[in-house]
Scaffold this active site. Structure first.
Site, PDB file in Angstrom:
ATOM      1  N   GLY A  82      24.109  33.521  50.237  1.00 59.64           N
ATOM      2  CA  GLY A  82      25.422  33.606  49.949  1.00 59.64           C
ATOM      3  C   GLY A  82      26.417  33.644  50.480  1.00 59.64           C
ATOM      4  O   GLY A  82      26.533  34.371  51.807  1.00 59.64           O
TER       5      GLY A  82
ATOM      6  N   ARG B  27      23.581  40.441  42.131  1.00 61.72           N
ATOM      7  CA  ARG B  27      22.191  41.092  42.041  1.00 61.72           C
ATOM      8  C   ARG B  27      21.942  42.045  41.724  1.00 61.72           C
ATOM      9  O   ARG B  27      22.547  42.768  40.191  1.00 61.72           O
ATOM     10  CB  ARG B  27      21.606  40.756  43.243  1.00 61.72           C
ATOM     11  CG  ARG B  27      20.376  40.325  43.659  1.00 61.72           C
ATOM     12  CD  ARG B  27      20.205  40.357  45.520  1.00 61.72           C
ATOM     13  NE  ARG B  27      21.124  39.328  46.231  1.00 61.72           N
ATOM     14  CZ  ARG B  27      19.598  37.975  46.176  1.00 61.72           C
ATOM     15  NH1 ARG B  27      19.766  37.522  45.021  1.00 61.72           N
ATOM     16  NH2 ARG B  27      20.470  37.885  46.806  1.00 61.72           N
TER      17      ARG B  27
ATOM     18  N   ASP C 135      21.195  42.205  52.949  1.00 64.49           N
ATOM     19  CA  ASP C 135      19.576  43.905  53.564  1.00 64.49           C
ATOM     20  C   ASP C 135      18.619  42.653  54.371  1.00 64.49           C
ATOM     21  O   ASP C 135      17.885  43.106  55.791  1.00 64.49           O
ATOM     22  CB  ASP C 135      19.563  44.234  52.630  1.00 64.49           C
ATOM     23  CG  ASP C 135      19.031  43.328  51.130  1.00 64.49           C
ATOM     24  OD1 ASP C 135      19.893  41.820  51.266  1.00 64.49           O
ATOM     25  OD2 ASP C 135      18.310  43.510  50.629  1.00 64.49           O
TER      26      ASP C 135
ATOM     27  N   LYS D 177      41.193  36.484  18.543  1.00 62.77           N
ATOM     28  CA  LYS D 177      40.638  36.460  18.055  1.00 62.77           C
ATOM     29  C   LYS D 177      38.785  36.414  18.996  1.00 62.77           C
ATOM     30  O   LYS D 177      37.703  35.959  17.999  1.00 62.77           O
ATOM     31  CB  LYS D 177      40.464  34.999  17.346  1.00 62.77           C
ATOM     32  CG  LYS D 177      40.685  33.499  18.411  1.00 62.77           C
ATOM     33  CD  LYS D 177      40.571  32.217  17.342  1.00 62.77           C
ATOM     34  CE  LYS D 177      40.961  31.485  18.358  1.00 62.77           C
ATOM     35  NZ  LYS D 177      41.521  30.114  18.396  1.00 62.77           N
ATOM     36  N   TYR D 178      38.637  36.118  19.988  1.00 64.57           N
ATOM     37  CA  TYR D 178      37.817  36.009  21.037  1.00 64.57           C
ATOM     38  C   TYR D 178      37.107  37.674  21.582  1.00 64.57           C
ATOM     39  O   TYR D 178      38.388  38.381  21.592  1.00 64.57           O
ATOM     40  CB  TYR D 178      37.698  35.570  22.214  1.00 64.57           C
ATOM     41  CG  TYR D 178      37.670  33.497  21.496  1.00 64.57           C
ATOM     42  CD1 TYR D 178      36.696  33.320  20.172  1.00 64.57           C
ATOM     43  CD2 TYR D 178      38.980  32.866  21.463  1.00 64.57           C
ATOM     44  CE1 TYR D 178      36.691  32.267  19.705  1.00 64.57           C
ATOM     45  CE2 TYR D 178      38.522  31.681  21.343  1.00 64.57           C
ATOM     46  CZ  TYR D 178      38.008  31.199  20.489  1.00 64.57           C
ATOM     47  OH  TYR D 178      38.410  30.381  19.936  1.00 64.57           O
TER      48      TYR D 178
ATOM     49  N   TYR E  90      29.506  32.604  41.885  1.00 69.05           N
ATOM     50  CA  TYR E  90      30.424  31.018  42.599  1.00 69.05           C
ATOM     51  C   TYR E  90      31.670  31.271  43.186  1.00 69.05           C
ATOM     52  O   TYR E  90      31.681  31.008  43.841  1.00 69.05           O
ATOM     53  CB  TYR E  90      29.137  29.907  42.876  1.00 69.05           C
ATOM     54  CG  TYR E  90      28.119  30.332  42.147  1.00 69.05           C
ATOM     55  CD1 TYR E  90      27.093  30.466  43.267  1.00 69.05           C
ATOM     56  CD2 TYR E  90      27.018  30.311  40.592  1.00 69.05           C
ATOM     57  CE1 TYR E  90      25.835  31.426  43.461  1.00 69.05           C
ATOM     58  CE2 TYR E  90      26.255  31.132  40.557  1.00 69.05           C
ATOM     59  CZ  TYR E  90      25.248  31.012  41.511  1.00 69.05           C
ATOM     60  OH  TYR E  90      23.721  31.149  41.350  1.00 69.05           O
TER      61      TYR E  90
ATOM     62  N   ASP F 198      27.850  41.563  47.112  1.00 69.46           N
ATOM     63  CA  ASP F 198      27.503  42.479  45.651  1.00 69.46           C
ATOM     64  C   ASP F 198      27.246  43.449  47.108  1.00 69.46           C
ATOM     65  O   ASP F 198      27.152  44.676  45.536  1.00 69.46           O
ATOM     66  CB  ASP F 198      25.879  42.504  46.057  1.00 69.46           C
ATOM     67  CG  ASP F 198      24.696  40.671  45.786  1.00 69.46           C
ATOM     68  OD1 ASP F 198      25.865  40.554  45.124  1.00 69.46           O
ATOM     69  OD2 ASP F 198      23.898  40.792  45.820  1.00 69.46           O
TER      70      ASP F 198
ATOM     71  N   GLU G 166      25.149  41.132  36.699  1.00 70.26           N
ATOM     72  CA  GLU G 166      24.194  40.703  36.407  1.00 70.26           C
ATOM     73  C   GLU G 166      22.484  40.874  36.322  1.00 70.26           C
ATOM     74  O   GLU G 166      21.876  40.752  35.922  1.00 70.26           O
ATOM     75  CB  GLU G 166      24.461  39.309  37.226  1.00 70.26           C
ATOM     76  CG  GLU G 166      24.126  39.556  38.590  1.00 70.26           C
ATOM     77  CD  GLU G 166      24.493  38.430  39.518  1.00 70.26           C
ATOM     78  OE1 GLU G 166      23.972  37.372  39.017  1.00 70.26           O
ATOM     79  OE2 GLU G 166      23.682  38.378  40.878  1.00 70.26           O
TER      80      GLU G 166
END
Ligand code: FBP
Length: 700
Positions: free
Chosen positions: A106, A281, A200, A271-272, A567, A228, A360
């Site tokens: 990436g 990863r 890696d 409100k959220y 991304y 990462d 994630e």
């Protein structure tokens, strides 16, 4: 279009203001390209040499010794500067060279500056030196797809994010045929060295290529890249050689800046709950850095869940004189409850909004899911190894995949030695929502890794959070606290005495700053019952409108907005830290190449300290390798660094969790890291995790 209109439009388009407004080249782009990152002092010398040091030691894996004999004895090399060098060294540094470079995996902010640093150092040493960029990742090496990197190309991409100049890819040079083709490419281009910029797995690849191309005299150098932040190198004694891979700081800052925007929005619109899944990863380095940068209300750190023990379950088991193994390790359900606890606490302090950060890779640390991931990795790898067709093309639909798993479960019933997928696995798996099953069965990447970015972790977790909050609402524990002043004012407006009604409906009327309705009040009906019980209402009377309005305000509605930060930050233009880090990595690569190194990874020691202390080095890759399961088999790889739960950064984070949760009547403690620029004071900052972890480290 009438002629006049056409000529009018032409005039508008020719206007210099319009031309400037729609120009692809923005002011920021011009400034960025012009930025010249400082070079470490050692590079101000005319010549650079390498000094091997024995200070750093590594325990060597036997398999690495067997498979990588030519580079396993490599040592850490420190780049040294010389204004005058002996004839041999001077000749070495200035000899004409052809170097190839490839991006792998990436994108990570700063990649273009690795090229810029390498190009500048190479052309300074000898203007005849030539640099080639392989296109679209390692496939470019295998297929000999390359472009010559010129000064114009380098200047166009200085300090810019992405890997746009030569693109990237996730292919792997993992077969003898691909190695032979790579060798052919290097020879065809007359390369002295190949530089692999990757994570890696790609640095692992670099080590194998270094071994393979050793006798051809082609050097291979790796560069630690990945947002990462999981390439971190220490020796056996814990000395830090590479504190973090490049791109990490930018991605974390970009995510944190967006999340800080959400903190502003959440605390304005109240409100959220914004639920932010953050890339990274398996490891939670990015989530931790984001937490330290922006102070969201709740941040989950995957590594922190591993040693979790459910004391309540344990206690119950003790009482029942049984053993409950499910009390050890985190389950999805329990994690959702921890999140609910935070939401409930904030609600009771009158806050029905907030920001939650989830890494994630959190599922990797959840017992039941981790087992599924491992089993399915093996099943898919086994299938691909033993059949002509790939698992995912053989079973394109979810129902096909489930049918295959069903056949495996049946096999486990007929054949006791087959334990990979049994009836219990099948039952548990079938209980998961379809989108989650699909996520777990998603295609693995070319290295056999599970693709966490493809799975909607936040959706799974938030589904459970929603369900449990409904239960807590029914139980009367999930309520919104009402400000005492607001309650009094609302009742006074209707001519009601707050001190008569307050004790009947609130459990903390005498003491609370935020008033909480009694646990028994969970509906308009139960509200009425309490008022009648207190003698404040007779059966035919209507509940006063002010009381009804107050009651409605105590009922929280849990509304979420889900976001994925990945991304976007990965493609961000680099911070000044990453611009400088990567430019110096490029300079280091040239010193390694010019001094004959191979199987080494370019790195900068002391990144966590002031720039003046940065020290360019080469780290031997082979001694860092060990056996790990990949595609269902043991393979030699570089170990990924996970978040150290005992690190200073984690201790600081943990001791601020309660404060940042903000379950009190004060303002939240959100922090504004600000947008990324290459100029300006704050841009000199290093990652906060690095700064904190540097506090208590031994140094050689
Ligand atoms: P690298 O390890 O190759 O640097 O990539 C990092 C990463 O951005 C992860 O954070 C993420 O899980 C993954 O790539 C996404 O992969 P893809 O680009 O294939 O969707």
């Amino acid at each position: 279009m009438a002629e006049k209109t056409v000529s009018d439009l032409r005039k508008i388009l020719d206007n210099p203001i319009v031309k400037r407004a729609v120009d692809d080249v923005s002011r920021t782009l011009v400034d960025r390209r012009a930025f010249m990152p400082p070079a470490c002092k050692v590079f101000s010398n005319k010549y650079n040499t390498l000094e091997e040091t024995d200070i750093y030691r590594f325990s060597i894996d036997r398999e690495a010794e067997r498979q990588l004999p030519k580079i396993i004895r490599n040592k850490v090399q420190v780049v040294r500067g010389k204004s005058k060098a002996d004839q041999g060294a001077a000749q070495r540094c200035t000899a004409p060279r052809r170097i190839g470079i490839v991006f792998s995996g990436g994108p990570a902010p700063g990649g273009h500056n690795v090229i810029a640093g390498l190009f500048d150092a190479a052309t300074r040493a000898n203007p005849e030196n030539r640099l080639f960029g392989f296109l679209i990742g390692p496939d470019g090496v295998v297929e000999n797809e390359a472009v010559e990197i010129t000064r114009e190309l380098v200047d166009a991409y200085r300090n810019l994010g992405g890997f746009t100049m030569i693109k990237t890819g996730r292919a792997k040079i993992d077969s003898q045929q691909k190695v032979d083709l790579s060798r052919k490419t290097c020879k065809a281009l007359g390369l002295n060295a190949l530089v692999i910029v990757g994570g890696d797995d790609s640095n692992t690849n670099a080590a194998f290529l270094a071994q393979e191309l050793y006798d051809d005299g082609i050097q291979v150098i790796g560069v630690p890249k990945t947002i990462d932040g999981d390439i971190q190198v220490r020796d056996d004694a814990g000395h830090v050689l590479c504190a973090v891979s490049f791109g990490f700081h930018t991605a974390a800052r970009a995510f944190a800046n967006s999340i800080a925007g959400l903190c502003n929005d959440a605390s304005s619109d109240i409100k959220y709950y914004h639920v932010c899944k953050v890339m990274g990863r398996v490891a939670s380095h990015l989530a931790l850095e984001v937490a330290l940068q922006s102070h969201p209300n709740l941040t989950v750190i995957g590594e922190d869940l591993v040693d979790f023990v459910d004391e309540e379950r344990l206690e119950k088991a003790r009482r029942d004189k049984t053993t409950d193994y499910t009390a050890f390790g985190m389950t999805l359900r329990h994690l959702s409850r921890i999140i609910c606890e935070g939401i409930v606490k904030r609600a009771r302090a009158g806050k029905n909004f907030g920001v939650i950060v989830i890494p994630e890779g959190v599922l990797e640390f959840i017992n039941e899911v981790e087992v599924f991931i491992m089993k399915l990795n093996t099943i898919i790898a086994e299938y691909n190894r033993t059949r002509d067709r790939e698992f995912h093309s053989a079973f394109p639909l979810l129902e096909d995949k489930l049918e295959y798993l069903h056949r495996l479960a049946q096999r486990s019933r007929d054949d006791a030695s087959f334990k990979l997928w049994n009836t219990r696995d099948e039952d548990l798996f079938n209980d998961l929502p379809e989108f989650f099953q699909e996520g777990l069965l998603t295609e693995r990447d070319s290295h056999g890794n599970f693709q966490f970015s493809q799975i909607q972790t936040e959706k799974v977790l938030m589904g459970l959070v929603h369900d449990y909050l409904s239960i807590l609402k029914e139980k009367g524990t999930y309520k919104l606290g009402i400000q005492r002043g607001y309650f009094r004012k609302t009742l006074a407006k209707e001519g009601l005495d707050p001190d008569r009604f307050g004790p009947a409906i609130f459990e903390n009327y005498d003491t609370g700053e935020h008033l909480l309705t009694k646990a028994s009040i969970i509906s308009a009906k139960t509200l009425r019952q309490e008022l009648e019980k207190a003698g404040l209402l007779e059966p035919p009377d209507k509940v006063p409108a002010a009381i009804e309005a107050i009651y409605k305000k105590t009922v929280p509605s849990f509304k979420t907005q889900e976001h994925f930060y990945g991304y976007d930050g990965r493609g961000n233009d680099p911070t000044r830290f990453d611009c400088t880090y990567t430019y110096n990595l490029g300079l280091t690569v040239f010193s390694l190449v010019a001094n004959g190194a191979t199987g080494q990874m370019a790195a900068i020691r002391n990144l966590e300290h002031d720039f003046e202390q940065w020290e360019p080095i080469g780290i031997p890759i082979a001694p860092l390798m060990h056996l790990e399961e990949r595609k269902g088999r043991l393979a030699l790889v570089l170990e990924k660094a996970l978040v150290d739960v005992d690190s200073v950064a984690m201790q600081v984070f943990k001791s601020h969790q309660e404060k940042w949760l903000g379950a009190d009547s004060g303002q939240d403690h959100y922090r504004r890291p600000g947008p990324i620029h290459v100029h300006g004071e704050s841009e000199g900052e290093r990652p906060i995790t690095l700064q904190l972890n540097a506090i208590a480290r031994p140094d050689p």
